[in-house]
Write an enzyme that holds these catalytic residues in place. Structure first.
Site, PDB file in Angstrom:
ATOM      1  N   ASP A  82       0.853  -1.189   0.000  1.00  0.00           N
ATOM      2  CA  ASP A  82       0.000   0.000   0.000  1.00  0.00           C
ATOM      3  C   ASP A  82       0.891   1.241   0.000  1.00  0.00           C
ATOM      4  O   ASP A  82       2.102   1.143   0.178  1.00  0.00           O
ATOM      5  CB  ASP A  82      -0.923   0.010   1.227  1.00  0.00           C
ATOM      6  CG  ASP A  82      -0.205  -0.451   2.465  1.00  0.00           C
ATOM      7  OD1 ASP A  82       0.983  -0.098   2.620  1.00  0.00           O
ATOM      8  OD2 ASP A  82      -0.811  -1.149   3.289  1.00  0.00           O
ATOM      9  N   ASP A  84       1.443   4.775   1.804  1.00  0.00           N
ATOM     10  CA  ASP A  84       1.079   5.656   2.918  1.00  0.00           C
ATOM     11  C   ASP A  84       1.601   7.056   2.651  1.00  0.00           C
ATOM     12  O   ASP A  84       2.707   7.241   2.145  1.00  0.00           O
ATOM     13  CB  ASP A  84       1.676   5.138   4.226  1.00  0.00           C
ATOM     14  CG  ASP A  84       1.080   3.788   4.605  1.00  0.00           C
ATOM     15  OD1 ASP A  84      -0.097   3.559   4.266  1.00  0.00           O
ATOM     16  OD2 ASP A  84       1.791   2.975   5.205  1.00  0.00           O
ATOM     17  N   ASP A 162      10.991   3.799  12.805  1.00  0.00           N
ATOM     18  CA  ASP A 162      11.884   2.787  13.366  1.00  0.00           C
ATOM     19  C   ASP A 162      13.230   2.663  12.655  1.00  0.00           C
ATOM     20  O   ASP A 162      14.278   2.896  13.239  1.00  0.00           O
ATOM     21  CB  ASP A 162      11.179   1.428  13.501  1.00  0.00           C
ATOM     22  CG  ASP A 162      10.342   1.040  12.300  1.00  0.00           C
ATOM     23  OD1 ASP A 162      10.471   1.694  11.241  1.00  0.00           O
ATOM     24  OD2 ASP A 162       9.567   0.068  12.391  1.00  0.00           O
TER      25      ASP A 162
HETATM   26  P1  ATP Z   1       4.872  -3.379   5.405  1.00  0.00           P
HETATM   27  O1  ATP Z   1       3.784  -2.453   4.948  1.00  0.00           O
HETATM   28  O2  ATP Z   1       5.693  -4.008   4.375  1.00  0.00           O
HETATM   29  O3  ATP Z   1       4.360  -4.337   6.410  1.00  0.00           O
HETATM   30  P2  ATP Z   1       5.842  -1.014   6.707  1.00  0.00           P
HETATM   31  O4  ATP Z   1       7.204  -0.595   7.141  1.00  0.00           O
HETATM   32  O5  ATP Z   1       5.168  -0.140   5.690  1.00  0.00           O
HETATM   33  O6  ATP Z   1       5.961  -2.513   6.209  1.00  0.00           O
HETATM   34  P3  ATP Z   1       3.643  -0.363   8.390  1.00  0.00           P
HETATM   35  O7  ATP Z   1       3.152  -1.043   9.604  1.00  0.00           O
HETATM   36  O8  ATP Z   1       2.774  -0.195   7.215  1.00  0.00           O
HETATM   37  O9  ATP Z   1       4.952  -1.155   7.972  1.00  0.00           O
HETATM   38  O10 ATP Z   1       4.192   1.047   8.866  1.00  0.00           O
HETATM   39  C1  ATP Z   1       4.394   2.157   8.019  1.00  0.00           C
HETATM   40  C2  ATP Z   1       5.557   2.996   8.535  1.00  0.00           C
HETATM   41  O11 ATP Z   1       5.261   3.495   9.846  1.00  0.00           O
HETATM   42  C3  ATP Z   1       6.876   2.260   8.676  1.00  0.00           C
HETATM   43  O12 ATP Z   1       7.601   2.195   7.485  1.00  0.00           O
HETATM   44  C4  ATP Z   1       7.587   3.068   9.739  1.00  0.00           C
HETATM   45  O13 ATP Z   1       8.143   4.237   9.191  1.00  0.00           O
HETATM   46  C5  ATP Z   1       6.444   3.486  10.652  1.00  0.00           C
HETATM   47  N1  ATP Z   1       6.235   2.519  11.755  1.00  0.00           N
HETATM   48  C6  ATP Z   1       5.375   1.470  11.781  1.00  0.00           C
HETATM   49  N2  ATP Z   1       5.449   0.816  12.951  1.00  0.00           N
HETATM   50  C7  ATP Z   1       6.367   1.464  13.696  1.00  0.00           C
HETATM   51  C8  ATP Z   1       6.878   1.284  15.017  1.00  0.00           C
HETATM   52  N3  ATP Z   1       6.458   0.294  15.786  1.00  0.00           N
HETATM   53  N4  ATP Z   1       7.807   2.169  15.450  1.00  0.00           N
HETATM   54  C9  ATP Z   1       8.228   3.179  14.666  1.00  0.00           C
HETATM   55  N5  ATP Z   1       7.788   3.395  13.424  1.00  0.00           N
HETATM   56  C10 ATP Z   1       6.865   2.570  12.931  1.00  0.00           C
HETATM   57 MG    MG Z   2       3.048  -0.321   4.995  1.00  0.00          MG
END
Ligand code: ATP
Ligand code: MG
Length: 459
Positions: A82, A84, A162
């Site tokens: 997706d 964001d 993170d």
């Molecule tokens: P994917 O979508 O592939 O699962 P993602 O990194 O996009 O991985 P999401 O949960 O969609 O994971 O989170 C979007 C963004 O929000 C991350 O890339 C990160 O920048 C931030 N983020 C998410 N969870 C955390 C956390 N626990 N601590 C700090 N930042 C976070």
């Molecule tokens: Mg994501």
């Protein structure tokens, strides 16, 4: 090109900080702007709807960036799940820009812009801590963040993310990527590196321990030394994470198409024990079953097929259920009662670690409990079982059990292989042949009522 250095309050201590000192210090953030012709991300790879939102916000006078997994995945040439978007517009302001927008979330308000089935999530820049309060009030004594609901600017937003590769902002004004913490270089090195001090960042939010493993598995990246170092030791912090959140993270680990690698890394970092109530010594056949199930589910996703969460979980929790069967065997005469009790208890016990919703717990137990019914091959019962709504999952699980035994050193697997083959044949044959298959062996005797047996040796 380096853009001007920015000074913001650094919520994270640096390695040479003395306790309590870091809050008064400022950090020079030096984000680097990577121009359009220096990076490979093109608008053609971004969803049309995400672009509409980015342009809409820009036109209304706001900052708008693609951020997080979307930018990262494009840079490693993976199709993002997706897109964001992060902006300096407040949620209410985002709503005014888009008619098709709804605000969700109480703890932290997010804007969802709807385009048919696609939803584009827009988050207002967030700061790591509540500025109105000291960080002590904003977190528990274990340093876990309990408040995460304060708006901030883009620099603050980058600081609370993170990993360096998750803090890359694709800016719609000039299509450049703003890199706050060297994420671009880390992508080239194929490594995951925590922003700030890893130990503290894991303590603030222990789910990051699982995210490190999950993202390294997904991207096939290494975990940079200092980021990896505290993981095993901090595993017990996961025990304080809300069970529902752990369950969500667990699904992401095992439903993402990288289940096998995620599992290997969880084992490597001693984290499995904080997610699954496995016995200390897992039976090798049960372990085999888990590994085969995870390989299968990765393969299914590669083939564009779907996987059901209950099936993966039925496999992952099988060692829990089987260890209860083994423990309780001496106390039960009726093997079916023992099996159903073990299924029930495995879910109830596991629920102390992960909140497994009923809609998933129930089919898991059905799949397990139906295993006994495959042994009844005489009379009307087999046809009845064929029509059971959970037959398919239970049959697939039987095949898995048979394969797990074949791959093991135990050579008494003949029964299970033969049983699985019988059910494969039974499904694919016509009615007349089914009659023959379910006829009692001796033509004079009626199908005998099953006597309750003493438990057989478990697998
Ligand atoms: P994917 O979508 O592939 O699962 P993602 O990194 O996009 O991985 P999401 O949960 O969609 O994971 O989170 C979007 C963004 O929000 C991350 O890339 C990160 O920048 C931030 N983020 C998410 N969870 C955390 C956390 N626990 N601590 C700090 N930042 C976070
Ligand atoms: Mg994501």
């Amino acid at each position: 090109m380096r853009i001007s250095a920015l000074t913001v309050l650094n919520p994270y201590p640096l390695l040479d900080d003395k306790p309590g000192q870091h809050q008064s210090r400022t950090l020079q953030l030096q984000p680097v702007r990577i121009a359009r012709d220096e990076h490979p991300v093109s608008r053609a790879q971004i969803s049309k709807n995400a672009l509409t939102v980015l342009y809409g916000l820009k036109k209304a006078g706001y900052q708008a960036c693609l951020v997080g997994g979307g930018v990262r995945d494009l840079l490693v040439d993976i199709k993002p799940k997706d897109f964001d978007i992060a902006t300096d517009a407040l949620p209410e302001e985002v709503r005014k820009v888009f008619r098709n927008c709804r605000l969700i979330g109480r703890r932290f308000r997010l804007a969802h812009v709807h385009f048919g089935r696609e939803i584009i999530e827009v988050a207002t820049y967030r700061a790591a801590h509540d500025k109105a309060e000291t960080s002590d009030q904003a977190s528990t004594k274990d340093a876990q963040i309990v408040r995460d609901n304060v708006f901030g600017n883009r620099d603050e937003d980058a600081l609370r993310r993170d990993f360096s590769i998750n803090a890359l902002y694709y800016d719609i004004t000039d299509f450049s990527i703003i890199d706050y913490f060297g994420g671009f270089e880390d992508i080239a090195k194929r490594q995951l590196r925590m922003i700030g001090t890893p130990d503290q960042r894991y303590r603030e939010d222990p789910v990051r321990l699982l995210r490190a493993v999950r993202l390294a598995a997904k991207l096939d990246f290494s975990i940079e030394k200092a980021t990896a170092e505290p993981i095993s030791q901090l595993g017990p912090l996961l025990d304080n994470v809300p069970r529902a959140r752990l369950f969500e993270e667990m699904l992401k680990l095992f439903q993402s198409g990288h289940a096998q690698r995620s599992y290997e890394m969880l084992q490597q970092y001693d984290l499995t024990q904080h997610l699954l109530l496995w016995p200390v010594e897992v039976n090798p056949v049960d372990q085999n079953l888990v590994e085969l199930a995870l390989q299968d589910s990765d393969q299914r996703l590669r083939d564009g097929k779907k996987i059901a969460p209950f099936f993966t979980l039925a496999a992952l929790l099988w060692p829990v259920r089987q260890s209860i069967v083994r423990q309780e065997m001496a106390n039960h005469d009726d093997i079916h009662a023992l099996h159903s009790l073990a299924s029930h208890r495995a879910i109830a016990d596991q629920n102390h670690l992960l909140a497994i919703p009923k809609r998933i717990a129930q089919p898991i137990q059905e799949v397990w409990n139906l295993q006994d019914r495959f042994e009844r091959r005489v009379g009307k019962k087999p046809v009845k079982l064929l029509h059971h709504p959970r037959f398919r999952g239970a049959y697939d699980f039987l095949l898995l059990r048979a394969r797990a035994r074949q791959n093991s050193d135990q050579n008494d697997n003949q029964d299970l292989t033969e049983l699985a083959q019988w059910w494969t044949d039974f499904q694919h044959t016509d009615e007349t042949h089914r009659d023959t298959m379910t006829r009692p062996k001796s033509s004079h005797s009626k199908p005998r009522r099953r006597r309750t047996r003493r438990p057989a040796k478990p697998e």
